[in-house]
Design an enzyme around this catalytic site. Structure first.
Site, PDB file in Angstrom:
ATOM      1  N   ARG A 149      32.721  81.534  64.944  1.00 45.34           N
ATOM      2  CA  ARG A 149      31.400  80.618  65.147  1.00 45.34           C
ATOM      3  C   ARG A 149      29.847  80.363  64.006  1.00 45.34           C
ATOM      4  NH1 ARG A 149      31.520  84.605  69.477  1.00 45.34           N
ATOM      5  NH2 ARG A 149      31.735  83.774  71.894  1.00 45.34           N
ATOM      6  N   LYS A 173      28.956  87.526  70.434  1.00 43.90           N
ATOM      7  CA  LYS A 173      27.413  87.309  71.304  1.00 43.90           C
ATOM      8  C   LYS A 173      27.697  88.542  72.174  1.00 43.90           C
ATOM      9  CE  LYS A 173      27.578  81.757  72.632  1.00 43.90           C
ATOM     10  NZ  LYS A 173      27.990  81.625  73.477  1.00 43.90           N
ATOM     11  N   HIS A 251      31.615  73.801  65.970  1.00 46.60           N
ATOM     12  CA  HIS A 251      32.542  74.432  66.704  1.00 46.60           C
ATOM     13  C   HIS A 251      33.360  73.717  66.596  1.00 46.60           C
ATOM     14  CE1 HIS A 251      30.918  77.482  68.994  1.00 46.60           C
ATOM     15  NE2 HIS A 251      31.221  77.572  69.903  1.00 46.60           N
ATOM     16  N   ARG A 254      36.005  75.728  65.049  1.00 46.65           N
ATOM     17  CA  ARG A 254      36.783  76.348  66.029  1.00 46.65           C
ATOM     18  C   ARG A 254      36.590  75.778  67.277  1.00 46.65           C
ATOM     19  NH1 ARG A 254      34.995  81.195  68.016  1.00 46.65           N
ATOM     20  NH2 ARG A 254      34.348  81.731  70.087  1.00 46.65           N
ATOM     21  N   HIS A 277      35.855  85.675  73.467  1.00 44.98           N
ATOM     22  CA  HIS A 277      35.812  85.251  74.518  1.00 44.98           C
ATOM     23  C   HIS A 277      35.078  86.329  75.841  1.00 44.98           C
ATOM     24  CE1 HIS A 277      36.301  80.455  74.136  1.00 44.98           C
ATOM     25  NE2 HIS A 277      35.684  80.678  73.432  1.00 44.98           N
ATOM     26  N   TYR A 286      40.005  75.013  76.561  1.00 42.99           N
ATOM     27  CA  TYR A 286      42.151  74.378  75.247  1.00 42.99           C
ATOM     28  C   TYR A 286      42.723  73.997  76.565  1.00 42.99           C
ATOM     29  CZ  TYR A 286      38.058  75.920  72.950  1.00 42.99           C
ATOM     30  OH  TYR A 286      36.150  76.467  72.548  1.00 42.99           O
TER      31      TYR A 286
END
Length: 305
Positions: A149, A173, A251, A254, A277, A286
């Protein structure tokens, strides 16, 4: 307690106790601030389900996207759930709040060939030795090569890279740390930047007599830590024309990296780990991208499509 005071306390709880990312805290805080503005600054215990429905309806009337409304509803449920657990309200008014389901929006990606052209152009520009061009090339290569990110890239310090193993330690995150690999082109670009450009940019920081960014890997033109906005501008300028119209940010690289890995046969769990994730469901989008591309190829190539 007024609703705005409770929102401030909740934001502090998200940041200090739950350790959510600064971006998530800002987004949730902005959602609840909008609620307070819509229904008025009233005591928290007076907020009821009709207030929340009125708030979502105001967003709908203003043309807000379904994803935005769904996020706002989630923010309200999280906020009032916390308020009920903390004893600030006797009942949770958000329990019966219904928001529109999020639509499936497939991420925009660039093809591998298009990115090869863009990165080759960045490498050619960096060959002249300009510090900013060297940095930009390294940023683009590392974004695509590691699928990190933009906040993770900007937060990198020099000591976070293991050049012997070509890996980077990033803070994702929820303050979740992970180690991601990057490829040979990214390694060469970062090495060239670290050797020939970063010292020049670091000297500018010292001339400005500031301690900001002393250990940062990527530096801005004045020697401070490189900011996310500068990276957004770089990607929009270089990658945007290959992806299509509309705003394009980091992004996109990414998304492209994740899709290209799956197209190349990577395991979905491995891609999940690399992207950081928490849920496999987030990574599964994806697979939809790959399926869409397969369907497009089929329609254009198969005689009986």
């Amino acid at each position: 307690m007024r609703i705005d005071e409770a929102v401030l306390a909740w934001r502090n709880h998200l940041a200090d106790v739950r350790r959510l990312s600064a971006a998530t805290v800002r987004a949730y805080g902005a959602d609840l601030a909008d609620l307070s503005e819509t229904i008025g600054v009233i005591p928290l215990e007076e907020v009821d389900l009709e207030h929340l429905r009125q708030w979502l309806w105001a967003g709908t009337s203003a043309g807000r996207a379904r994803s935005t409304l769904a996020r706002r509803a989630a923010a309200a449920r999280a906020f009032f759930g916390w308020a009920a657990e903390s004893g600030l309200v006797a009942t949770d008014p958000s329990l019966r709040l219904i928001a529109p389901k999020r639509g499936l929006t497939l991420p925009r990606i660039a093809t591998a060939d298009a990115l090869t052209q863009v990165l080759s152009g960045a490498a050619a520009a960096a060959a002249g030795g300009d510090p900013v061009a060297l940095r930009d090339h390294a940023v683009l290569e590392l974004l695509y090569g590691s699928a990190v990110r933009v906040s993770e890239l900007c937060g990198l310090d020099v000591g976070d890279l293991d050049t012997a193993r070509s890996t980077a330690r990033v803070m994702g995150k929820g303050s979740r740390e992970r180690v991601v690999p990057y490829g040979v082109p990214a390694a060469r670009a970062v090495e060239a930047y670290a050797a020939h450009a970063r010292p020049v940019l670091l000297a500018r920081r010292r001339e400005a007599a500031t301690s900001v960014g002393e250990h940062a890997l990527f530096l801005g033109v004045r020697g401070a830590r490189l900011g996310a906005r500068s990276v957004y501008d770089l990607v929009a300028r270089t990658i945007g024309p290959t992806v299509g119209s509309g705003a394009v940010g980091p992004h996109a690289l990414r998304h492209s990296a994740a899709t290209h890995m799956l197209d190349g046969g990577a395991d979905l769990r491995a891609v999940q780990e690399m992207l950081g994730h928490a849920s496999l469901g987030t990574t599964q989008i994806y697979t939809h991208v790959s399926s869409e591309r397969l369907a497009a190829v089929y329609r254009s190539a198969h005689p009986r499509a």
